[in-house]
Design an enzyme around this catalytic site. Structure first.
Site, PDB file in Angstrom:
ATOM      1  CG  ASN A  11       3.996  -0.033  -7.477  1.00  0.00           C
ATOM      2  OD1 ASN A  11       3.248   0.888  -7.795  1.00  0.00           O
ATOM      3  ND2 ASN A  11       3.563  -1.251  -7.193  1.00  0.00           N
ATOM      4  CD1 TRP A  12       6.554   6.113  -5.435  1.00  0.00           C
ATOM      5  CD2 TRP A  12       5.722   8.078  -6.087  1.00  0.00           C
ATOM      6  NE1 TRP A  12       7.525   7.059  -5.247  1.00  0.00           N
ATOM      7  CE2 TRP A  12       7.044   8.274  -5.637  1.00  0.00           C
ATOM      8  CE3 TRP A  12       4.999   9.180  -6.563  1.00  0.00           C
ATOM      9  CZ2 TRP A  12       7.652   9.532  -5.622  1.00  0.00           C
ATOM     10  CZ3 TRP A  12       5.603  10.424  -6.566  1.00  0.00           C
ATOM     11  CH2 TRP A  12       6.922  10.596  -6.094  1.00  0.00           C
ATOM     12  CE  LYS A  13       2.514  -1.194  -3.759  1.00  0.00           C
ATOM     13  NZ  LYS A  13       2.347  -2.332  -2.886  1.00  0.00           N
ATOM     14  CG  HIS A  99       0.885  -4.861  -8.188  1.00  0.00           C
ATOM     15  ND1 HIS A  99       0.219  -5.124  -7.014  1.00  0.00           N
ATOM     16  CD2 HIS A  99       2.149  -4.508  -7.839  1.00  0.00           C
ATOM     17  CE1 HIS A  99       1.052  -4.931  -5.999  1.00  0.00           C
ATOM     18  NE2 HIS A  99       2.231  -4.568  -6.470  1.00  0.00           N
ATOM     19  CD  GLU A 101      -0.933  -3.489  -3.882  1.00  0.00           C
ATOM     20  OE1 GLU A 101      -0.873  -2.503  -4.639  1.00  0.00           O
ATOM     21  OE2 GLU A 101      -0.112  -3.684  -2.957  1.00  0.00           O
ATOM     22  CD  GLU A 168       5.853  -6.846  -6.871  1.00  0.00           C
ATOM     23  OE1 GLU A 168       6.574  -6.007  -6.335  1.00  0.00           O
ATOM     24  OE2 GLU A 168       4.652  -6.621  -7.127  1.00  0.00           O
ATOM     25  N   GLY A 174       4.379  -5.516   1.193  1.00  0.00           N
ATOM     26  CA  GLY A 174       3.953  -4.642   2.284  1.00  0.00           C
ATOM     27  C   GLY A 174       3.921  -5.296   3.652  1.00  0.00           C
ATOM     28  CB  SER A 207       8.926  -6.538   2.294  1.00  0.00           C
ATOM     29  OG  SER A 207       7.558  -6.536   2.620  1.00  0.00           O
TER      30      SER A 207
HETATM   31  P1  PGA Z   1       6.368  -3.123  -1.091  1.00  0.00           P
HETATM   32  O1  PGA Z   1       5.535  -3.192  -2.468  1.00  0.00           O
HETATM   33  O2  PGA Z   1       7.798  -2.833  -1.451  1.00  0.00           O
HETATM   34  O3  PGA Z   1       5.733  -2.016  -0.321  1.00  0.00           O
HETATM   35  O4  PGA Z   1       6.229  -4.461  -0.445  1.00  0.00           O
HETATM   36  C1  PGA Z   1       6.055  -3.774  -3.606  1.00  0.00           C
HETATM   37  C2  PGA Z   1       5.016  -3.813  -4.689  1.00  0.00           C
HETATM   38  O5  PGA Z   1       3.837  -3.985  -4.383  1.00  0.00           O
HETATM   39  O6  PGA Z   1       5.337  -3.668  -5.885  1.00  0.00           O
END
Ligand code: PGA
Length: 246
Positions: A11-13, A99, A101, A168, A174, A207
């Protein structure tokens, strides 16, 4: 973890541009040379790179996914929006929905449910993210939250064969923190038991890195990983995959 295909979803966001793409050559050759490992790699770059990546991965087994979409299937006047049909058209085979976010930006389970339905109609496989916040965890509400997210997000969807769940925990994204192994095992079991289709894949995300994969891979019921930060570095991403199998 060696008898089934393990998912590794990058997941490159909101990271990456055309210049980033050369670094993926390493991943392409890795995917070709390590056929002995049973894995499925899916890259979810920003929308701007979906077409380029799907072209780049054409001669390999790596697939491409999107990170979100608008819920409307019709072409309509919505400035700045993109629907699942358009994503499919430029080469996406998967899509990440729900997600945290985006949930934190106001996406409700109801809206996520609409997005899932329209994405399935467009022929995408959907990675549905669920997970509790830190305050929900502290109040012992994790199971209630997960159960509610599963029920509401999957409401009215009878065929779950194109659904993948990614657990998640919001507080693990993160932050460098991951759940305690026994808690994670229990939560993955809980999710699997809450879903009617027993073959639905359940991934872990939050993470994931080269150090903690040694512990995470011991949880045999996890079907793979959704990886953010560490997926943007091809070498680290490959190392995580290798460590999962060694
Ligand atoms: P992360 O993100 O591995 O940087 O914690 C995972 C995600 O948000 O899918």
């Amino acid at each position: 973890m060696t008898n089934k295909y393990i998912y590794f979803i990058a997941n490159w966001k909101m990271f990456g541009g055309l210049k980033t793409l050369n670094s993926l050559n390493k991943v392409i050759s890795f995917s070709k040379n390590y056929g002995k490992y049973k894995f499925k790699i899916i890259y979810c770059p920003p929308t701007t790179l979906i077409h380029n990546l799907s072209q780049k991965f054409k001669q390999s087994s790596i697939e491409v996914g999107a990170q979100n979409c608008n819920e409307n299937l019709e072409y309509t006047s919505l400035t700045g929006q993109i629907n699942s049909k358009m994503l499919r058209d430029v080469g996406a085979k998967y899509i990440i929905l729900g997600h945290s976010e985006n949930r934190l930006n106001g996406e409700s389970n109801k809206l996520i449910n609409k997005k899932i339905k329209s994405s399935l109609k467009s022929g995408l496989r959907v990675i549905v993210c669920i997970g509790e916040t830190l305050s929900e965890k502290r109040k012992n509400k994790t199971k209630r939250v997960l159960s509610n997210q599963i029920k509401s997000c999957l409401k009215g969807i009878k065929n779950l064969s194109n659904i993948v769940i990614a657990y998640e925990p919001v507080w693990a994204i993160g932050t460098g923190l991951i759940p305690k192994m026994d808690n994670l095992t229990k939560n993955i079991f809980f999710i699997k038991n809450s879903i009617k289709n027993k073959s639905t894949k359940v991934l872990y995300g939050g993470s994931v890195n080269i150090k903690n994969i040694k512990d995470l891979k011991k949880i045999k019921i996890i079907d793979g990983f959704l990886i953010g930060g560490e997926s943007r570095n091809s070498k680290k991403f490959i190392d995580i995959i290798k460590k999962t199998f060694n």
